[in-house]
Enzyme design. Structure first.
Site, PDB file in Angstrom:
ATOM      1  N   LYS A  76      -2.334  16.761-105.906  1.00 11.09           N
ATOM      2  CA  LYS A  76      -3.073  18.224-106.561  1.00 11.09           C
ATOM      3  C   LYS A  76      -2.213  18.310-107.838  1.00 11.09           C
ATOM      4  CE  LYS A  76      -0.023  21.568-105.472  1.00 11.09           C
ATOM      5  NZ  LYS A  76       0.705  22.298-106.535  1.00 11.09           N
ATOM      6  N   ASP A  81       0.528  24.371 -98.754  1.00  4.87           N
ATOM      7  CA  ASP A  81      -0.287  23.475 -99.478  1.00  4.87           C
ATOM      8  C   ASP A  81      -1.210  22.492 -98.467  1.00  4.87           C
ATOM      9  OD1 ASP A  81       0.220  24.623-101.947  1.00  4.87           O
ATOM     10  OD2 ASP A  81       1.704  23.021-102.468  1.00  4.87           O
TER      11      ASP A  81
HETATM   12  O1  C5P Z   1       4.905  26.730 -96.925  1.00  8.55           O
HETATM   13  P1  C5P Z   1       5.974  25.512 -97.240  1.00  8.55           P
HETATM   14  O2  C5P Z   1       7.070  25.135 -96.602  1.00  8.55           O
HETATM   15  O3  C5P Z   1       5.647  24.575 -98.279  1.00  8.55           O
HETATM   16  O4  C5P Z   1       6.798  26.366 -98.469  1.00  8.55           O
HETATM   17  C1  C5P Z   1       8.026  26.265 -98.680  1.00  8.55           C
HETATM   18  C2  C5P Z   1       8.859  27.296 -99.257  1.00  8.55           C
HETATM   19  O5  C5P Z   1       8.328  27.898-100.582  1.00  8.55           O
HETATM   20  C3  C5P Z   1       9.007  28.590 -98.700  1.00  8.55           C
HETATM   21  O6  C5P Z   1      10.065  28.424 -97.595  1.00  8.55           O
HETATM   22  C4  C5P Z   1       9.044  29.779 -99.400  1.00  8.55           C
HETATM   23  O7  C5P Z   1      10.367  29.869 -99.919  1.00  8.55           O
HETATM   24  C5  C5P Z   1       8.110  29.276-100.837  1.00  8.55           C
HETATM   25  N1  C5P Z   1       6.882  29.898-100.798  1.00  8.55           N
HETATM   26  C6  C5P Z   1       6.536  31.211-100.799  1.00  8.55           C
HETATM   27  N2  C5P Z   1       5.555  31.690-100.913  1.00  8.55           N
HETATM   28  C7  C5P Z   1       4.265  30.784-100.792  1.00  8.55           C
HETATM   29  C8  C5P Z   1       4.693  29.417-100.601  1.00  8.55           C
HETATM   30  C9  C5P Z   1       5.752  29.018-100.522  1.00  8.55           C
HETATM   31  O8  C5P Z   1       7.455  32.048-101.164  1.00  8.55           O
HETATM   32  N3  C5P Z   1       3.079  31.373-100.846  1.00  8.55           N
END
Ligand code: C5P
Length: 286
Positions: free
Chosen positions: A10, A138
């Site tokens: 993406k 994502d």
């Molecule tokens: O959800 P995911 O594991 O992909 O997110 C990785 C990191 O990115 C999270 O631990 C957080 O620190 C940050 N994040 C965030 N806000 C979001 C998505 C991700 O702070 N909406």
């Protein structure tokens, strides 16, 4: 039974950060677009071992629970309470890692789509995306794909008109950026009061690539360290010289993409940008 599933990357046409939430995540407002660059996930269901086994053609990709593809499969069986009769997952990696292109999330989503087809064909894509949200922010977008406004953590999705056909040059510098590290740099002044998603939606409705390019934004571009910014802005400048209507970093970076009307322009950007350290390729919207 073996399934071959494309796991599409993406790009972020917009990315605004609205606020920090009590759970440590951030509320976002993003316009996301699936592109043709993809990993290929080969999923074999019913191997008889009862285990989830992950392997890839990429030496640096972990094969255990650090791999989103593994976590997606594990989460699917836990949430559906379907007994795992053995699953083998092979990932042919093409999407660069730590690039802001959701390469890991795309693999996780491809695994979920394949497991749904085999074990739970009656399950709605919404329910599958909800399982995806437990795996990563994502993943729900990658489950659906296309062109979407993504809000909340990234899991609240509204379909938008597609990005019109165009030629996209993607260039990842020789370094990666970690998503949690970039979110760690967010300051109160980063927060947007008027996110760009609405203007991008209007642009997409017109189908005018020039207007769309003018509305592209990414809040993370304001949070780059000087040496990162130097390389990223140099890539953007080269894309503009080759005729890009717009060039922007995607996600938490550091990959830059440029939108071109003609393939010749995109190819020129590709040849100007190629050096020993960067990943450069051409792609199109899906
Ligand atoms: O959800 P995911 O594991 O992909 O997110 C990785 C990191 O990115 C999270 O631990 C957080 O620190 C940050 N994040 C965030 N806000 C979001 C998505 C991700 O702070 N909406």
């Amino acid at each position: 039974m073996t399934y071959t599933i494309p796991a599409y990357a993406k790009l972020n046409l917009t990315l605004d950060i609205l606020r920090r939430r009590d759970d440590g995540y951030h509320d976002l407002d993003m316009v996301m677009q699936t592109v043709s660059l993809h990993d290929t996930v080969t999923l074999t269901c019913g191997t008889g071992t009862g285990d989830i086994v992950v392997h890839s053609d990429c030496g640096t990709l972990p094969n255990d629970a650090r791999n989103i593809a593994y976590r997606a499969a594990d989460c699917f069986f836990q949430q559906t309470q379907i007994l795992c009769d053995g699953v083998d997952i092979h990932i042919a990696k093409r999407i660069p890692m730590e690039a802001g292109m959701a390469g890991g999330s795309a693999d996780g989503a491809a695994v979920l789509r394949g497991l749904r087809t085999h074990y739970a064909p009656q399950m709605s894509m919404e329910t599958l995306a909800e399982i995806g949200a437990l795996v990563g922010s994502d993943v729900p977008f990658c489950v659906h794909g296309g062109t979407m406004l993504a809000q909340g953590r990234g899991e609240i999705l509204s379909p938008l008109p597609s990005l019109p056909h165009c030629h996209i040059c993607v260039c990842k510098p020789g370094f990666g950026l970690s998503t949690p590290a970039l979110f760690g740099r967010v300051k109160p002044e980063t927060f947007a009061e008027n996110p760009s998603g609405l203007a991008m939606e209007q642009g997409l409705k017109t189908g005018d690539l020039r207007l769309i390019s003018q509305e592209m934004t990414n809040a993370f571009e304001t949070l780059l360290a000087p040496e990162e910014a130097l390389e990223i802005f140099a890539i953007q400048k080269t894309m503009a010289q080759a005729g890009a209507l717009g060039a922007m970093m995607t996600g938490s970076g550091p990959t830059v993409f440029g939108l071109f009307v003609t393939q010749t322009q995109a190819q020129q950007a590709q040849s100007l940008l190629k050096n020993g350290t960067r990943f450069v390729c051409l792609t199109t919207p899906v």
